[in-house]
Scaffold this motif. Structure first.
Motif, mmCIF file in Angstrom:
data_model
loop_
_atom_site.group_PDB
_atom_site.id
_atom_site.type_symbol
_atom_site.label_atom_id
_atom_site.label_comp_id
_atom_site.label_asym_id
_atom_site.label_seq_id
_atom_site.Cartn_x
_atom_site.Cartn_y
_atom_site.Cartn_z
ATOM 1 N N THR A 157 0.827 -1.210 0.000
ATOM 2 C CA THR A 157 0.000 0.000 0.000
ATOM 3 C C THR A 157 0.861 1.259 0.000
ATOM 4 O O THR A 157 0.547 2.244 -0.688
ATOM 5 C CB THR A 157 -0.950 -0.001 1.204
ATOM 6 N N GLN A 158 1.942 1.255 0.750
ATOM 7 C CA GLN A 158 2.852 2.404 0.760
ATOM 8 C C GLN A 158 3.458 2.642 -0.619
ATOM 9 O O GLN A 158 3.523 3.789 -1.098
ATOM 10 C CB GLN A 158 3.956 2.177 1.796
ATOM 11 N N ARG B 124 0.651 3.902 -3.064
ATOM 12 C CA ARG B 124 0.289 5.301 -2.867
ATOM 13 C C ARG B 124 1.416 6.234 -3.304
ATOM 14 O O ARG B 124 1.155 7.358 -3.769
ATOM 15 C CB ARG B 124 -0.069 5.544 -1.398
ATOM 16 N N PRO C 36 -0.678 9.371 -6.160
ATOM 17 C CA PRO C 36 -0.855 10.345 -5.069
ATOM 18 C C PRO C 36 -2.308 10.522 -4.649
ATOM 19 O O PRO C 36 -3.225 10.520 -5.485
ATOM 20 C CB PRO C 36 -0.304 11.639 -5.677
ATOM 21 N N SER C 37 -2.502 10.688 -3.356
ATOM 22 C CA SER C 37 -3.828 10.951 -2.818
ATOM 23 C C SER C 37 -4.375 12.255 -3.381
ATOM 24 O O SER C 37 -3.638 13.222 -3.557
ATOM 25 C CB SER C 37 -3.749 11.033 -1.289
ATOM 26 N N TYR D 19 -5.745 9.953 -7.210
ATOM 27 C CA TYR D 19 -6.160 8.571 -7.441
ATOM 28 C C TYR D 19 -6.828 8.014 -6.199
ATOM 29 O O TYR D 19 -6.439 8.336 -5.070
ATOM 30 C CB TYR D 19 -4.953 7.689 -7.799
ATOM 31 N N ILE E 207 -7.580 4.786 -3.826
ATOM 32 C CA ILE E 207 -7.128 3.448 -3.451
ATOM 33 C C ILE E 207 -8.068 2.947 -2.364
ATOM 34 O O ILE E 207 -8.217 3.577 -1.314
ATOM 35 C CB ILE E 207 -5.679 3.434 -2.930
ATOM 36 N N LEU F 25 -3.569 6.043 4.096
ATOM 37 C CA LEU F 25 -3.288 6.015 2.661
ATOM 38 C C LEU F 25 -4.445 5.431 1.861
ATOM 39 O O LEU F 25 -4.407 5.423 0.629
ATOM 40 C CB LEU F 25 -2.024 5.187 2.384
ATOM 41 N N ILE F 26 -5.467 4.914 2.547
ATOM 42 C CA ILE F 26 -6.580 4.221 1.901
ATOM 43 C C ILE F 26 -7.809 5.120 1.946
ATOM 44 O O ILE F 26 -8.130 5.706 2.979
ATOM 45 C CB ILE F 26 -6.864 2.882 2.609
ATOM 46 N N ASP F 27 -8.518 5.235 0.818
ATOM 47 C CA ASP F 27 -9.684 6.125 0.765
ATOM 48 C C ASP F 27 -10.889 5.538 1.482
ATOM 49 O O ASP F 27 -11.623 6.250 2.151
ATOM 50 C CB ASP F 27 -10.024 6.446 -0.692
#
Length: 388
Positions: free
Chosen positions: A164-165, A168, A172-173, A176, A178, A208-210
């Motif tokens: 995940t790191q 991401r 980039p948040s 996009y 994720i 980092l996760i939406d």
């Protein structure tokens, strides 16, 4: 995912929004509520083969996320492969139509038959390969390596954290999406998994996760099949893994054939969604899978909470039969940045990104259009400014 699932999505958590899943027909105490990253997300997965990969906007009206399955560690299969094999112009047209309708197009990574941790796939290399493929889309991480997670030795959690790191870092948040799609029992924490399972993953990379598309099916014939079991109190078999105990989004199968168990009919599910909304839940709904779950399904599930309003946009007209050579231009191009760009012509079909000149300005099409004047009420053209 093994079957069609509808996921109720609740966007909350440590900078992470979980989603839960259901068929179409302990993290909870420690996961802090957060601001939603967007509107309620109504997501449909698509793995069954359909022509053209992505359905028309009319077929999925009421959803605002459509997820092609699957992009595996070895490459695209099923609907992701179908999408990959479309020509660039067709993909551009579909993306333009989806964007105009407010629908996010994503691809799902892995699925139930892909076991990247147990198979020894490097998490960083895998993330970089997937990011290169989905650079124009979001990615949903449907990690179902039960062999690795059941070891409860931290191997799966470490793999998912590193993956995940790396993903991401490439996506980039804000640009996009994720999301992850774990099964609900993986949120039981150390009660069932000594290494914490997704409680640990959330602590490591939740920011980092939406959101999560949590799968509330295929976990036992009586698990997550009532509003109480789904929303507020799971059974002792999988403790602390109901929607509000997790503070996440959830999903269900679209019909009984889409999952081994966990199915809820649309009327029952609509009532659960209404109850969740009344308790302050604002995530949305996810389902596995299209075409078993299409516009009528999501309209029924949203009826008592977030009713689908309005009507879908009309389908695009068929391709023009007239050619540019036989049509009469309505304006002429001037010099400067418009050099070599043809004038807008009636009877010619244009797709998103096409450029024309009209009344001395340069115009770019937003999506498929025919016989819509630049600057006209249809609003399908962007004025890029004067030609000279």
């Amino acid at each position: 995912m093994l079957s069609a699932a509808l996921a109720l999505s609740l966007l909350l958590g440590a900078a992470l929004a979980p989603v839960h899943g259901i068929p179409v027909t302990g993290l909870a105490p420690t996961l802090a509520r957060r601001q939603s990253t967007g509107p309620p997300w109504f997501a449909a997965y698509s793995d069954k083969w359909v022509t053209g990969a992505a359905p028309s906007v009319q077929d999925i009206y009421g959803f605002n996320v459509f997820i092609l399955s699957f992009l595996m560690a070895s490459g695209a299969v099923d609907q992701a492969q179908n999408w990959e094999e479309l020509d660039a112009a067709t993909r551009s047209t579909i993306k333009s139509e989806y964007a105009a309708a407010g629908i996010k197009l994503m691809v799902s990574a892995f699925g139930s038959t892909d076991t990247p941790t147990s198979s020894g796939d490097d998490p960083t290399t895998t993330a970089n390969n997937i990011a290169a493929w989905v650079i124009e889309y979001g990615v949903d991480v449907d990690y179902e390596d039960f062999t690795a997670m059941n070891l409860a030795d931290g191997t799966a959690e470490t793999w998912l954290t590193t993956f995940t790191q790396a993903l991401r870092a490439q996506l980039p948040s804000g640009q996009y999406l994720i999301t992850h799609a774990p099964v609900a029992p993986w949120f039981c924490g150390t009660t069932k998994y000594a290494s914490g399972a997704y409680v640990t993953v959330n602590q490591n990379v939740g920011s980092l996760i939406d959101w999560y598309n949590v799968q509330f099916y295929n976990q036992g014939t009586s698990e997550y099949t009532t509003c109480t079991g789904l929303l507020t109190e799971s059974s002792s078999t999988w403790p602390n893994s109901a929607l509000f105990q997790i503070n996440s989004n959830g999903g269900k199968p679209a019909n009984t054939a889409d999952a081994s168990n966990g199915f809820m009919d649309t009327a029952t599910l609509a009532g659960c969604v209404q109850q969740a909304q009344g308790m302050g839940w604002s995530g949305g709904v996810m389902t596995w899978e299209y075409p078993d779950a299409a516009s009528p399904w999501i309209e029924a599930v949203r009826a008592d909470s977030w009713p689908v309003s309005g009507s879908p946009p009309p389908p695009p007209p068929p391709p023009a039969t007239t050619t540019a050579a036989s049509a009469m231009p309505t304006s002429t191009a001037s010099g400067g940045m418009c050099g070599g760009i043809a004038a807008w012509t009636s009877g010619v079909a244009y797709v998103g990104g096409d450029e024309v000149t009209y009344n001395g300005d340069l115009w770019t099409a937003k999506w498929w259009t025919e016989n819509d004047l630049p600057g006209g009420p249809a609003g399908v053209w962007t004025d890029e400014g004067a030609c000279s």
